[in-house]
Scaffold this active site. Structure first.
Site, PDB file in Angstrom:
ATOM      1  N   GLU A  44      27.498  35.507  39.637  1.00 42.76           N
ATOM      2  CA  GLU A  44      27.795  36.273  38.420  1.00 42.76           C
ATOM      3  C   GLU A  44      26.734  37.324  38.118  1.00 42.76           C
ATOM      4  O   GLU A  44      27.036  38.351  37.541  1.00 42.76           O
ATOM      5  CB  GLU A  44      27.918  35.328  37.216  1.00 42.76           C
ATOM      6  N   ASP A  59      32.480  45.071  33.602  1.00 41.29           N
ATOM      7  CA  ASP A  59      32.548  44.526  34.956  1.00 41.29           C
ATOM      8  C   ASP A  59      33.469  45.371  35.834  1.00 41.29           C
ATOM      9  O   ASP A  59      33.950  46.423  35.405  1.00 41.29           O
ATOM     10  CB  ASP A  59      32.949  43.045  34.937  1.00 41.29           C
TER      11      ASP A  59
END
Length: 188
Positions: free
Chosen positions: A15, A24
């Site tokens: 992550e 993202d």
């Protein structure tokens, strides 16, 4: 079951850890270790910054919910490496998608090999494929055989976390437990 220390380290490596909110790869505002608004407060937004301790606390809270989801969805205990891989997958695709996934359906049918292969079906966007391959490898490979890599193709596996040393006993007894050598006498 719970996420192991190795599983936690690998998930953090997958992550990343960012203390300033960012979008993202699919445009979702994210902060800390993969924290999005879907997981609850704080709601990531432009300009939001958090400290390292806050990022760790948010991650601990977030990951606990995904661990519960996986534990409730799978029919029987799995080896630790396989459970950790499923928590990583669930963390990335979300609890609802995980519960209705082919991975879970195959596990419930007793097809562990097929469940591992189904991890690779979660291949969009294309940039996620090395992560999925890493999760597949983690699912099928015991930690005693090889430590997992965040993504297949990474040069090195994620280092195993080192347990913190026990603090000395206030009474002067070493924290090493039974069977350790007595401390050497000091000569003035």
């Amino acid at each position: 079951m719970d996420l192991s220390a190795v599983g936690r380290a690998v998930l953090i490596a997958r992550e990343g850890r960012r203390l300033e909110a960012y979008r993202d790869s699919v445009g979702i505002w994210t902060i800390g270790v993969g924290h999005t608004a879907a997981a609850g407060p704080p709601v990531p937004r432009a300009g939001l910054r958090i400290g390292a301790a806050e990022a760790d606390a948010i991650f601990a809270r977030d990951v606990a919910a995904f661990v519960r989801t996986v534990a409730e969805a799978i029919p029987a205990p799995l080896p630790q490496h396989a459970f950790d891989a499923l928590v990583s997958l669930c963390f990335n695709i979300g609890p609802a998608a995980f519960r209705r996934s082919t991975v879970v359906r195959r596990l419930r049918a007793g097809d562990r090999a097929g469940a591992g292969e189904a991890i690779l079906m979660w291949n969009r966007p294309a940039a996620i494929i090395p992560r999925r391959q890493g999760e597949f490898d983690q699912f099928v490979t015991p930690y005693e055989t090889a430590l997992p890599r965040a993504r297949r193709g990474d040069a090195q596996p994620v280092p195993a976390p080192v347990a913190p040393a026990s603090p000395p006993d206030p009474a002067g007894v070493p924290a090493c437990g039974t069977g350790c050598a007595p401390p050497a006498e000091r000569v003035p």
